[in-house]
Design a protein around this motif. Structure first.
Motif, PDB file in Angstrom:
ATOM      1  N   ALA A  40      45.811  38.387  33.407  1.00 48.70           N
ATOM      2  CA  ALA A  40      45.638  39.748  32.870  1.00 48.70           C
ATOM      3  C   ALA A  40      44.164  40.003  32.567  1.00 48.70           C
ATOM      4  O   ALA A  40      43.471  39.143  32.029  1.00 48.70           O
ATOM      5  N   GLY A  41      43.704  41.200  32.956  1.00 45.93           N
ATOM      6  CA  GLY A  41      42.318  41.564  32.715  1.00 45.93           C
ATOM      7  C   GLY A  41      41.400  41.261  33.874  1.00 45.93           C
ATOM      8  O   GLY A  41      40.220  41.634  33.847  1.00 45.93           O
ATOM      9  N   ALA A  42      41.913  40.571  34.906  1.00 47.97           N
ATOM     10  CA  ALA A  42      41.075  40.291  36.063  1.00 47.97           C
ATOM     11  C   ALA A  42      40.721  41.595  36.772  1.00 47.97           C
ATOM     12  O   ALA A  42      41.460  42.580  36.714  1.00 47.97           O
ATOM     13  N   THR A  43      39.596  41.626  37.420  1.00 50.10           N
ATOM     14  CA  THR A  43      39.133  42.832  38.113  1.00 50.10           C
ATOM     15  C   THR A  43      38.963  42.560  39.605  1.00 50.10           C
ATOM     16  O   THR A  43      38.787  41.418  40.038  1.00 50.10           O
ATOM     17  N   GLY A  44      39.040  43.594  40.376  1.00 51.08           N
ATOM     18  CA  GLY A  44      38.857  43.507  41.821  1.00 51.08           C
ATOM     19  C   GLY A  44      38.599  44.880  42.385  1.00 51.08           C
ATOM     20  O   GLY A  44      38.501  45.876  41.658  1.00 51.08           O
ATOM     21  N   LYS A  45      38.502  44.944  43.710  1.00 53.26           N
ATOM     22  CA  LYS A  45      38.255  46.212  44.384  1.00 53.26           C
ATOM     23  C   LYS A  45      39.132  46.301  45.622  1.00 53.26           C
ATOM     24  O   LYS A  45      39.445  45.289  46.259  1.00 53.26           O
ATOM     25  N   THR A  46      39.516  47.519  45.962  1.00 52.28           N
ATOM     26  CA  THR A  46      40.280  47.754  47.186  1.00 52.28           C
ATOM     27  C   THR A  46      39.325  47.744  48.369  1.00 52.28           C
ATOM     28  O   THR A  46      38.104  47.624  48.216  1.00 52.28           O
ATOM     29  N   ALA A  47      39.886  47.900  49.541  1.00 56.74           N
ATOM     30  CA  ALA A  47      39.072  47.937  50.751  1.00 56.74           C
ATOM     31  C   ALA A  47      38.114  49.122  50.738  1.00 56.74           C
ATOM     32  O   ALA A  47      37.055  49.095  51.367  1.00 56.74           O
ATOM     33  N   LYS A  48      38.469  50.183  50.015  1.00 54.99           N
ATOM     34  CA  LYS A  48      37.611  51.362  49.923  1.00 54.99           C
ATOM     35  C   LYS A  48      36.606  51.249  48.773  1.00 54.99           C
ATOM     36  O   LYS A  48      35.812  52.171  48.550  1.00 54.99           O
ATOM     37  N   GLY A  49      36.688  50.168  48.011  1.00 56.17           N
ATOM     38  CA  GLY A  49      35.744  49.972  46.909  1.00 56.17           C
ATOM     39  C   GLY A  49      36.200  50.527  45.578  1.00 56.17           C
ATOM     40  O   GLY A  49      35.405  50.613  44.628  1.00 56.17           O
ATOM     41  N   THR A  50      37.492  50.919  45.490  1.00 56.95           N
ATOM     42  CA  THR A  50      37.996  51.456  44.221  1.00 56.95           C
ATOM     43  C   THR A  50      38.178  50.317  43.220  1.00 56.95           C
ATOM     44  O   THR A  50      38.845  49.320  43.528  1.00 56.95           O
ATOM     45  N   PRO A  51      37.638  50.431  42.001  1.00 54.10           N
ATOM     46  CA  PRO A  51      37.811  49.367  41.010  1.00 54.10           C
ATOM     47  C   PRO A  51      39.270  49.231  40.606  1.00 54.10           C
ATOM     48  O   PRO A  51      39.977  50.222  40.407  1.00 54.10           O
ATOM     49  N   MET A  52      39.739  47.978  40.491  1.00 52.48           N
ATOM     50  CA  MET A  52      41.115  47.691  40.093  1.00 52.48           C
ATOM     51  C   MET A  52      41.086  46.682  38.946  1.00 52.48           C
ATOM     52  O   MET A  52      40.135  45.902  38.788  1.00 52.48           O
ATOM     53  N   VAL A  53      42.156  46.685  38.172  1.00 54.18           N
ATOM     54  CA  VAL A  53      42.289  45.767  37.051  1.00 54.18           C
ATOM     55  C   VAL A  53      43.693  45.200  37.057  1.00 54.18           C
ATOM     56  O   VAL A  53      44.661  45.890  37.421  1.00 54.18           O
ATOM     57  N   CYS A  54      43.824  43.951  36.669  1.00 58.76           N
ATOM     58  CA  CYS A  54      45.128  43.292  36.609  1.00 58.76           C
ATOM     59  C   CYS A  54      45.743  43.575  35.256  1.00 58.76           C
ATOM     60  O   CYS A  54      45.246  43.118  34.219  1.00 58.76           O
ATOM     61  N   ALA A  55      46.848  44.352  35.261  1.00 63.03           N
ATOM     62  CA  ALA A  55      47.460  44.781  34.003  1.00 63.03           C
ATOM     63  C   ALA A  55      48.963  44.886  34.193  1.00 63.03           C
ATOM     64  O   ALA A  55      49.453  45.017  35.324  1.00 63.03           O
ATOM     65  N   PRO A  56      49.740  44.856  33.091  1.00 60.30           N
ATOM     66  CA  PRO A  56      51.196  44.954  33.212  1.00 60.30           C
ATOM     67  C   PRO A  56      51.604  46.281  33.828  1.00 60.30           C
ATOM     68  O   PRO A  56      51.091  47.345  33.466  1.00 60.30           O
ATOM     69  N   GLY A  57      52.554  46.223  34.785  1.00 63.32           N
ATOM     70  CA  GLY A  57      53.082  47.423  35.396  1.00 63.32           C
ATOM     71  C   GLY A  57      54.287  47.939  34.644  1.00 63.32           C
ATOM     72  O   GLY A  57      54.605  47.490  33.537  1.00 63.32           O
ATOM     73  N   SER A  58      54.993  48.882  35.262  1.00 67.57           N
ATOM     74  CA  SER A  58      56.169  49.468  34.609  1.00 67.57           C
ATOM     75  C   SER A  58      57.296  48.445  34.461  1.00 67.57           C
ATOM     76  O   SER A  58      58.173  48.590  33.606  1.00 67.57           O
ATOM     77  N   ASP A  59      57.300  47.408  35.325  1.00 67.09           N
ATOM     78  CA  ASP A  59      58.317  46.373  35.226  1.00 67.09           C
ATOM     79  C   ASP A  59      57.912  45.232  34.297  1.00 67.09           C
ATOM     80  O   ASP A  59      58.603  44.230  34.170  1.00 67.09           O
ATOM     81  N   GLY A  60      56.751  45.358  33.695  1.00 61.83           N
ATOM     82  CA  GLY A  60      56.293  44.331  32.763  1.00 61.83           C
ATOM     83  C   GLY A  60      55.531  43.204  33.423  1.00 61.83           C
ATOM     84  O   GLY A  60      55.033  42.311  32.729  1.00 61.83           O
ATOM     85  N   LYS A  61      55.446  43.196  34.758  1.00 60.69           N
ATOM     86  CA  LYS A  61      54.741  42.137  35.465  1.00 60.69           C
ATOM     87  C   LYS A  61      53.305  42.556  35.753  1.00 60.69           C
ATOM     88  O   LYS A  61      53.006  43.752  35.838  1.00 60.69           O
ATOM     89  N   LEU A  62      52.410  41.568  35.898  1.00 56.48           N
ATOM     90  CA  LEU A  62      51.007  41.853  36.144  1.00 56.48           C
ATOM     91  C   LEU A  62      50.813  42.333  37.575  1.00 56.48           C
ATOM     92  O   LEU A  62      51.215  41.656  38.535  1.00 56.48           O
ATOM     93  N   ARG A  63      50.202  43.511  37.702  1.00 57.69           N
ATOM     94  CA  ARG A  63      49.955  44.092  39.020  1.00 57.69           C
ATOM     95  C   ARG A  63      48.558  44.714  39.030  1.00 57.69           C
ATOM     96  O   ARG A  63      47.990  45.037  37.995  1.00 57.69           O
TER      97      ARG A  63
END
Length: 244
Positions: free
Chosen positions: A41-64
């Motif tokens: 949780a809290g890890a960061t990354g980027k999509t192929a287009k360069g959009t910033p992403m963060v690892c956080a709980p989704g609606s199902d409670g799992k990290l996405r």
């Protein structure tokens, strides 16, 4: 036996494939996919287009992987330097300078005033009232006036510093016409002290250089006059009785 080895190899290969399909490691240099599993949780990354992403709980409670940035690191604020309070301006006679204090017909006076706002000068003795004031500096004002040919008694002038008070000059600063003069002096309130006399006290105090009060002398004169009147009445009565 050979079949057993092949089966074990297949299981290991399947486990490896499943492991590759597991959660993406944090801060992977490659692009990440929105909605894919991630860790931690809290890890960061980027999509192929360069959009910033963060690892956080989704609606199902799992990290996405979700759109957004990771937690902002705390910033340290530098303490502000101490400020010195500005001195408070106080208006008084020390903020006014007169070129001359002489009051006489046709004489001139120039006022130089220190005031941070605006200045007004009024007087009953100058040919113009109020005097025209002009600004000569950041907080400096000046005005000049000429005395009338016929001056009032007392002659006064009032200098006002807008929002900070005023000062007054007068030819009778003590408000006593008998103590007037031909110069303008600061008018300041005086607080009386001691006993209050109704006059100059000459009838109630000993005369200078003598030990007898004038009041006693006055009573002696009255007493002598009374005795003289009694003696005159007695003498008149004796003369009438002799004639009779």
């Amino acid at each position: 036996m050979r079949a057993t080895r092949l089966s074990a190899a297949a299981v290991a290969t399947g486990a490896l494939v499943l492991g590759m399909a597991g959660p993406v490691l944090a801060d992977s240099p490659g692009p990440v996919h929105p909605g894919a599993f991630c860790s931690p949780a809290g890890a960061t990354g980027k999509t192929a287009k360069g959009t910033p992403m963060v690892c956080a709980p989704g609606s199902d409670g799992k990290l996405r992987w979700k759109s957004g940035k990771g937690p902002t690191p705390p910033t340290t604020h530098k303490p502000l330097p101490p400020t010195t309070p500005k001195p408070v301006f106080r208006f008084g006679f020390d903020k006014v300078r007169l070129s001359s204090r002489v009051v006489a017909p046709g004489r001139h006076t120039t006022f130089t005033v220190s005031c941070p706002s605006a200045v007004t000068i009024t007087s009953n003795g100058y040919t113009r009232n109020p005097l025209p004031v002009r600004k000569t500096g950041k907080a400096t004002w000046t005005a000049s006036g000429t005395f009338k040919s016929s001056l009032p008694d007392p002659t006064v002038a009032t200098v006002v510093c807008k929002g900070f008070g005023s000062v007054k000059y007068s030819t009778h600063p003590s408000k006593n016409p008998s103590k007037g003069g031909n110069s303008m002096q600061p008018t300041t309130p005086k607080i009386p002290n001691g006993r209050i006399d109704t006059g100059d006290g000459s009838m109630y105090r000993p005369a200078a250089g003598s030990g007898a009060p004038l009041l006693a002398i006055g009573w002696g004169a009255l007493a002598a006059a009374g005795l003289g009147a009694v003696a005159l009445r007695r003498r008149t009565a004796r003369e009438r009785s002799t004639v009779a």
